[in-house]
Design a protein around this motif. Structure first.
Motif, PDB file in Angstrom:
ATOM      1  N   VAL A   1      61.392  58.043  37.527  1.00 24.22           N
ATOM      2  CA  VAL A   1      62.658  57.435  37.943  1.00 24.22           C
ATOM      3  C   VAL A   1      63.676  57.474  36.814  1.00 24.22           C
ATOM      4  O   VAL A   1      63.394  57.059  35.692  1.00 24.22           O
ATOM      5  CB  VAL A   1      62.439  55.980  38.415  1.00 24.22           C
ATOM      6  CG1 VAL A   1      63.774  55.302  38.702  1.00 24.22           C
ATOM      7  CG2 VAL A   1      61.565  55.973  39.664  1.00 24.22           C
ATOM      8  N   SER A   2      64.861  57.967  37.123  1.00 24.41           N
ATOM      9  CA  SER A   2      65.943  58.026  36.147  1.00 24.41           C
ATOM     10  C   SER A   2      66.819  56.782  36.182  1.00 24.41           C
ATOM     11  O   SER A   2      67.238  56.274  35.148  1.00 24.41           O
ATOM     12  CB  SER A   2      66.811  59.262  36.408  1.00 24.41           C
ATOM     13  OG  SER A   2      67.968  59.250  35.606  1.00 24.41           O
ATOM     14  N   ALA A   3      67.132  56.289  37.390  1.00 24.10           N
ATOM     15  CA  ALA A   3      68.015  55.123  37.511  1.00 24.10           C
ATOM     16  C   ALA A   3      67.782  54.439  38.847  1.00 24.10           C
ATOM     17  O   ALA A   3      67.390  55.078  39.831  1.00 24.10           O
ATOM     18  CB  ALA A   3      69.478  55.532  37.379  1.00 24.10           C
TER      19      ALA A   3
ATOM     20  N   LEU B   1      61.896  51.107  37.933  1.00 22.49           N
ATOM     21  CA  LEU B   1      62.472  51.651  36.708  1.00 22.49           C
ATOM     22  C   LEU B   1      61.399  52.008  35.681  1.00 22.49           C
ATOM     23  O   LEU B   1      61.627  52.818  34.797  1.00 22.49           O
ATOM     24  CB  LEU B   1      63.446  50.643  36.093  1.00 22.49           C
ATOM     25  CG  LEU B   1      64.910  50.748  36.537  1.00 22.49           C
ATOM     26  CD1 LEU B   1      65.710  49.605  35.956  1.00 22.49           C
ATOM     27  CD2 LEU B   1      65.509  52.079  36.105  1.00 22.49           C
TER      28      LEU B   1
ATOM     29  N   VAL C   1      67.426  57.190  41.702  1.00 24.40           N
ATOM     30  CA  VAL C   1      67.662  58.573  41.275  1.00 24.40           C
ATOM     31  C   VAL C   1      66.452  59.045  40.480  1.00 24.40           C
ATOM     32  O   VAL C   1      66.016  58.373  39.534  1.00 24.40           O
ATOM     33  CB  VAL C   1      68.942  58.677  40.416  1.00 24.40           C
ATOM     34  CG1 VAL C   1      69.182  60.121  40.006  1.00 24.40           C
ATOM     35  CG2 VAL C   1      70.146  58.131  41.184  1.00 24.40           C
ATOM     36  N   LEU C   2      65.906  60.199  40.861  1.00 22.37           N
ATOM     37  CA  LEU C   2      64.719  60.752  40.211  1.00 22.37           C
ATOM     38  C   LEU C   2      65.101  61.790  39.165  1.00 22.37           C
ATOM     39  O   LEU C   2      66.152  62.434  39.262  1.00 22.37           O
ATOM     40  CB  LEU C   2      63.802  61.399  41.258  1.00 22.37           C
ATOM     41  CG  LEU C   2      63.288  60.470  42.364  1.00 22.37           C
ATOM     42  CD1 LEU C   2      62.538  61.276  43.414  1.00 22.37           C
ATOM     43  CD2 LEU C   2      62.390  59.382  41.788  1.00 22.37           C
ATOM     44  N   LYS C   3      64.241  61.930  38.163  1.00 19.62           N
ATOM     45  CA  LYS C   3      64.505  62.898  37.103  1.00 19.62           C
ATOM     46  C   LYS C   3      64.330  64.332  37.590  1.00 19.62           C
ATOM     47  O   LYS C   3      65.017  65.237  37.134  1.00 19.62           O
ATOM     48  CB  LYS C   3      63.571  62.630  35.917  1.00 19.62           C
ATOM     49  CG  LYS C   3      63.814  61.284  35.240  1.00 19.62           C
ATOM     50  CD  LYS C   3      62.806  61.041  34.124  1.00 19.62           C
ATOM     51  CE  LYS C   3      63.023  59.681  33.467  1.00 19.62           C
ATOM     52  NZ  LYS C   3      61.997  59.389  32.428  1.00 19.62           N
ATOM     53  N   GLU C   4      63.394  64.532  38.523  1.00 14.35           N
ATOM     54  CA  GLU C   4      63.114  65.870  39.042  1.00 14.35           C
ATOM     55  C   GLU C   4      62.982  65.807  40.556  1.00 14.35           C
ATOM     56  O   GLU C   4      62.741  64.747  41.140  1.00 14.35           O
ATOM     57  CB  GLU C   4      61.830  66.438  38.427  1.00 14.35           C
ATOM     58  CG  GLU C   4      61.881  66.593  36.906  1.00 14.35           C
ATOM     59  CD  GLU C   4      60.566  67.098  36.347  1.00 14.35           C
ATOM     60  OE1 GLU C   4      59.591  67.170  37.137  1.00 14.35           O
ATOM     61  OE2 GLU C   4      60.512  67.423  35.155  1.00 14.35           O
TER      62      GLU C   4
ATOM     63  N   ASN D   1      68.800  63.789  43.810  1.00 15.47           N
ATOM     64  CA  ASN D   1      67.335  63.776  43.782  1.00 15.47           C
ATOM     65  C   ASN D   1      66.909  62.317  43.862  1.00 15.47           C
ATOM     66  O   ASN D   1      66.902  61.605  42.859  1.00 15.47           O
ATOM     67  CB  ASN D   1      66.801  64.389  42.480  1.00 15.47           C
ATOM     68  CG  ASN D   1      67.204  65.831  42.328  1.00 15.47           C
ATOM     69  OD1 ASN D   1      67.341  66.541  43.312  1.00 15.47           O
ATOM     70  ND2 ASN D   1      67.404  66.272  41.097  1.00 15.47           N
ATOM     71  N   GLY D   2      66.593  61.827  45.052  1.00 15.96           N
ATOM     72  CA  GLY D   2      66.233  60.423  45.138  1.00 15.96           C
ATOM     73  C   GLY D   2      66.192  59.897  46.552  1.00 15.96           C
ATOM     74  O   GLY D   2      66.132  60.653  47.523  1.00 15.96           O
TER      75      GLY D   2
ATOM     76  N   ASP E   1      78.654  57.229  36.380  1.00 20.81           N
ATOM     77  CA  ASP E   1      77.230  57.270  36.677  1.00 20.81           C
ATOM     78  C   ASP E   1      76.838  56.632  37.998  1.00 20.81           C
ATOM     79  O   ASP E   1      75.654  56.435  38.268  1.00 20.81           O
ATOM     80  CB  ASP E   1      76.453  56.585  35.544  1.00 20.81           C
ATOM     81  CG  ASP E   1      76.975  55.185  35.235  1.00 20.81           C
ATOM     82  OD1 ASP E   1      78.018  54.790  35.803  1.00 20.81           O
ATOM     83  OD2 ASP E   1      76.342  54.486  34.420  1.00 20.81           O
TER      84      ASP E   1
ATOM     85  N   GLU F   1      57.745  56.729  35.420  1.00 19.94           N
ATOM     86  CA  GLU F   1      58.202  57.828  34.580  1.00 19.94           C
ATOM     87  C   GLU F   1      59.136  58.769  35.329  1.00 19.94           C
ATOM     88  O   GLU F   1      60.049  59.355  34.755  1.00 19.94           O
ATOM     89  CB  GLU F   1      56.987  58.606  34.067  1.00 19.94           C
ATOM     90  CG  GLU F   1      57.340  59.686  33.059  1.00 19.94           C
ATOM     91  CD  GLU F   1      56.111  60.373  32.507  1.00 19.94           C
ATOM     92  OE1 GLU F   1      56.261  61.465  31.941  1.00 19.94           O
ATOM     93  OE2 GLU F   1      54.998  59.818  32.659  1.00 19.94           O
TER      94      GLU F   1
END
Length: 755
Positions: free
Chosen positions: A95-97, A90, A44-47, A75-76, A249, A93
C-alpha cells in the motif's frame, strides 16, 4: 452529512491579539477518535494487482468491505471500514497511500474567435483541410448532459451515469434547487452544433454523470468516471470540477495523471477561488493534465466617475447593459427590501449583498422606480453573480470596500455619478484560481481561456455563465481540433502546442501576470495548429532551495521537436540578469523535420543574494520566425503558502456525529478548531486539537456532545508549521436542540459552484 461542502478560505485576524485580553489559549488533551467509526477511503497501491489479489489482501479483516476496484485510473481500490482497520492497511507493504473520500463540485460567439481567430471558414490545418473535431471523442465528466437539446443531438455519442449506475447520463431534473445544467453548458462550449457552435462542433461527446443533484459527487464517482473513460478510449477528457485543496497527491489528481499516461489528453478547471495565490484546487493540480484558468472575452465594462475617481462595475450575468447618458444620483437602499427603497425613484440604488437573492433585490428596485442597481459585497473583495430572470434595469456588482465608501458618501449628502464604458479583453478574471502547487512547486494553471459571460446550451435553452468551468471546455475543444489535425500526437504534444503558442496577458496596470497566475497565457488555437516546434515540458520548476546551501545548482531538461516540413535553427536568449542567479543555456543547433533534441538548462542560485521567496519568469527560445516562451519557477526556503485549506463540516455517517475535512499541505506541528462566542469573542474551547499531524487530507468525526451550548459561534481552524500560523474562519450555529446547523458560506469563496 450533506453531499456538498461549503469551502471557506477567509484568512482573518481576530483583533490581531488573543480573543480575551490577558488570557492565553490552553490546549486540552488530544481527543481520541472512536475506533468504531466507519469511513470510506481510496487505497493506492505501489504496483498493479488484479482483483483477486486485492480481495485476498483485504479479506483477512472481515470489517473491511471493498467497494470498487480500479484497474485503469489508479492502481488501487475504495474500501469502507473502521478507522483503525483503514489505518492497518497503511502497514501493508503493497500500500502506497490511504486517502479519505472527498467531495467534488462543478466550477462555476466572440469567445471562440478570441482563442483562435476563427472566422466563417472555420479552422484549417497545415494542409488546408477543414477541422471540426470530427472523429475525436471528448469525454465530459460532469453533471450529465441534456442529450435531447437540439444543439447537442448530433454531438452526443452515449455515456454512463456513475451516480445512479446506469447508461443514462441525463442532467438531474429534480426540483427544489437540486436540478443541474452545468454539464450541458460545458458540453455546448465543446461541441454544440446547431443554433450556436462549439469549438469543435463535430466532435463526439461521451457524457459521464459523476455529479448528481445539486452538482456534487464523491471521489469514488469521479474516479469511476475516469476509469470508464479510459475503457471507452476517449481522446480528450474534460473535468470542470474540483475542490479548494491545493495538493498534488489527492487520488483524483493521480487518476488524471494515469489517464494521460493511457493516451488521453486531460483538461481540468483550476478553480474559482482567486485572486490570491495558492488557490488552485485539485484536480487542477494534476501534473500531467492541462489546468485552465479564466480570462475575459471582449467586454464593454462600465465605470463610474465620481468626482474624478474611476470605479469599475461588474455586470451580473443576465443584466442589461449599463448605459446612462447623464449624471445620476446614487442612494442607499440598505439590503434591497421594499421598505428600504422609498427614495429610489429615478435613481441608482446601492444595496448590500445578503438576505435576498440578487434577482429579488433588482425586482424590488425596479418596482420602486430605480434606474439601476449596484450590489456591493458583504465580505472582502469583489464577486460575480447571476440573475435568475431578466430585469429591465441594469444590475452591477461592486467590492465591499468600494460599496461601503459609496454608502458613506451617499449618507453624507447627494452623490452623483456619470457612467463611461471601456472595452476590455484578455484580462484574468478575479475569481480565477492562481498557483503555484504546494509540495511540487509546479506552475498551475497551465493556460487560460475565456470564462466570463460565456453563452452556451442548458436544458431547454441557452444561458451565459462564468467560471473556470467555462474556460476548461474551450481548451478541451481546442485539444479535439489539434487531435484531428495530428491524430498521432500524444497528450504532452497537444499540451505543449497550446502552451508554446499561448499569448501572455497583461493586467490593468500594464504589467504581465505572474506565470503561476496565467501559466503560459491565453490559448491561440490558430497558432497552435501552425506551430513548427514543440517544447516538452512546456513549463519548468527548479524546485525548492534552502538558504543553508550557499550555492545551489539545478538542471532541467527540455526536448525540442521540429514538427515542421523544413530544417529549423534554434537558439536560446539569455534570461534577464538578476542578482544572485546565473544561467547556463544550450548552444544554438539545427533540427531536420521530425527530428528532436534533448537539451539541458542550468540555473545556479546564491540564496544569500536572493530576497524573494518565489521567483518566476520566462525563458525564450528562438525557433526560426517563432519566439517561444517557457515559463519557469523556483521557490526559496519554505514559501508563504497557506498552512491550512479546504475546510468543510457536516453531518457524520452515524447519529449524533459530525465530520470535518481539512487539507494540510505541509502537515502541521499544531492543528486545532477553536470556538469563540460570536459577539464577545470569548474563547469557548476546542472542537478538536492535535499535534504533529502529517501532510495531506485530514478527516475526523466529532461527537455532538462536544459542541458548545446553543448559539452562534466563530470557529477558527488553524495550523502552525515552521513558525507560521494560518487559519480559516467560519460561523457555526448550534440550535436549541443541540444540533449543528449546516454553516452558510462566508468570505468571498463559496465553493466551486459559480452559476
Amino acid at each position: 452529512m450533506k453531499r456538498y461542502w461549503v469551502i471557506l478560505m477567509m484568512m482573518l485576524t481576530i483583533l490581531g491579539q488573543a480573543p480575551v485580553s490577558g488570557r492565553t489559549l490552553t490546549h486540552p488533551p488530544i481527543p481520541e477518535e472512536s475506533s468504531a467509526i466507519e469511513k470510506v477511503a481510496i487505497v493506492v497501491l505501489k504496483e498493479d494487482k488484479d482483483e483477486r489479489e486485492i480481495r485476498r489482501m483485504v479479506e483477512r479483516d472481515p470489517d473491511l468491505h471493498i467497494r470498487h476496484v480500479y484497474k485503469h485510473a489508479i492502481n488501487g481500490f475504495s474500501v469502507k471500514g473502521k478507522q483503525s482497520d483503514l489505518e492497518s492497511l497503511l502497514k501493508k507493504e503493497a500500500v502506497s497511500a490511504v486517502s479519505p473520500v472527498n467531495t467534488y463540485y462543478v466550477h462555476f460567439n466572440d469567445n471562440i474567435k478570441l482563442i483562435g481567430g476563427i472566422n466563417a471558414r472555420g479552422y484549417y490545418d497545415k494542409k488546408n483541410q477543414r477541422l471540426t473535431g470530427k472523429g475525436v471523442k471528448v469525454g465530459v465528466i460532469d453533471t450529465g448532459i441534456d442529450y435531447n437539446h437540439p444543439d447537442l443531438r448530433k454531438s452526443y455519442g452515449g455515456g454512463h451515469d456513475l451516480v445512479d449506475h446506469d447508461k443514462d447520463p441525463m442532467e438531474t431534473k429534480a426540483a427544489g434547487g437540486q436540478g443541474t445544467l452545468h454539464g450541458t453548458h460545458v458540453a455546448g462550449i465543446i461541441a454544440a452544433n446547431g443554433k450556436i457552435q462549439g469549438v469543435a462542433p463535430e466532435a463526439t461527446i461521451i457524457a459521464y454523470r459523476a455529479l448528481g443533484p445539486g452538482g456534487s459527487g464523491t471521489t469514488e464517482q469521479v474516479i469511476a468516471a475516469i476509469e470508464q473513460a479510459i475503457k471507452d478510449k476517449v481522446d480528450v477528457l474534460n473535468l470542470s470540477l474540483g475542490n479548494n485543496v491545493n495538493g498534488p497527491d489527492l487520488p483524483i489528481s493521480l487518476a488524471l495523471n494515469k489517464a494521460v499516461e493511457k493516451g488521453i489528453t486531460a483538461v481540468t478547471s483550476s478553480g474559482n477561488s482567486g485572486p490570491n495565490v495558492w488557490t488552485v484546487g485539485s484536480p487542477g493540480t494534476a501534473s500531467k493534465a492541462i489546468s485552465v484558468g479564466a480570462s475575459t472575452p471582449t467586454m464593454k465594462v462600465p465605470f463610474l466617475n465620481i468626482a474624478g475617481r474611476k470605479i469599475r462595475l461588474d455586470l451580473l450575468q443576465g443584466s442589461k447593459d449599463w448605459q446612462f447618458d447623464r449624471s445620476c444620483e446614487i442612494v442607499d437602499g440598505g439590503s434591497g427590501r421594499k421598505e428600504e427603497l422609498r427614495n429610489a425613484d429615478g435613481k441608482i440604488v446601492l444595496v448590500e449583498r445578503g438576505e435576498l437573492t440578487f434577482t429579488d433585490k433588482a425586482v424590488n428596485a425596479l418596482e420602486a422606480g430605480a434606474k439601476g442597481v449596484i450590489i456591493f459585497n458583504n465580505t472582502k473583495g469583489r464577486f460575480f453573480g447571476n440573475l435568475e430572470r431578466g430585469v429591465t434595469i441594469p444590475v452591477a456588482a461592486l467590492s465591499k470596500e468600494e460599496g461601503e465608501e459609496l454608502r458613506t458618501l451617499a449618507k453624507e449628502g447627494s452623490l452623483f455619478a456619470r457612467t463611461y464604458i471601456i472595452e476590455e479583453k484578455d484580462i484574468l478574471a478575479d475569481f480565477s484560481s492562481r498557483g503555484p502547487v504546494t509540495s511540487t512547486w509546479e506552475i498551475k494553471p497551465d493556460v487560460v481561456a475565456p470564462g466570463v459571460a460565456i453563452n452556451s446550451t442548458i436544458p431547454g435553452g441557452y444561458l451565459p455563465l462564468q467560471g473556470t468551468s467555462m474556460a476548461a471546455p474551450h481548451v478541451a475543444g481546442a485539444c479535439a481540433i489539434l487531435k484531428q489535425a495530428n491524430p498521432d500526437w500524444r497528450p504532452d504534444q497537444i499540451k505543449a502546442a497550446l502552451m508554446n503558442t499561448a499569448k501572455p496577458l497583461i493586467n490593468h496596470e500594464g504589467k504581465p501576470y505572474r506565470t503561476y497566475e496565467q501559466g503560459a497565457g491565453r490559448i491561440q488555437l490558430d497558432k497552435a495548429l501552425k506551430t513548427g516546434t514543440i517544447i516538452i515540458p512546456a513549463s519548468l520548476q527548479f524546485g525548492k532551495f534552502q538558504e543553508a546551501e550557499r550555492l545551489h545548482e539545478h538542471s532541467s531538461y527540455v526536448t525540442i521537436e521540429n514538427v515542421s516540413d523544413s530544417n529549423e535553427s534554434y537558439s536560446f536568449s539569455l534570461p534577464y540578469k538578476e542578482q544572485g542567479i546565473n544561467w547556463e543555456m544550450p548552444m544554438s543547433f539545427q533540427l531536420k523535420p521530425g527530428e528532436k533534441k534533448k537539451v539541458e538548462i542550468k540555473m545556479s542560485v546564491d540564496p544569500t543574494m536572493v530576497k524573494k521567496k518565489i521567483h518566476d519568469g520566462n525563458l525564450l527560445l528562438i525557433a526560426g520566425a517563432e519566439k517561444i516562451r517557457i515559463p519557469f519557477l523556483y521557490v526559496l526556503e519554505e514559501p508563504d503558502y497557506p498552512r491550512v485549506m479546504g475546510f468543510g463540516l457536516g453531518k457524520g455517517d452515524k447519529e449524533n456525529m459530525y465530520r470535518y475535512e481539512v487539507y494540510l499541505p505541509g502537515g502541521a506541528e499544531e492543528f486545532g478548531i477553536a470556538m469563540f462566542d460570536s459577539e464577545s469573542l470569548r474563547f469557548m474551547g476546542f472542537l478538536d486539537w492535535k499535534r504533529n499531524v502529517g501532510k495531506g487530507q485530514l478527516q475526523q468525526e466529532i461527537p455532538a456532545d462536544k459542541l458548545p451550548g446553543p448559539g452562534l459561534y466563530l470557529a477558527k481552524v488553524f495550523a502552525k508549521k515552521a513558525g507560521k500560523e494560518d487559519w480559516i474562519e467560519t460561523y457555526l450555529f448550534v440550535k436549541p436542540d443541540g444540533r449543528l446547523e449546516d454553516p452558510e458560506p462566508s468570505g468571498n469563496n463559496k465553493g466551486i459552484l459559480n452559476e
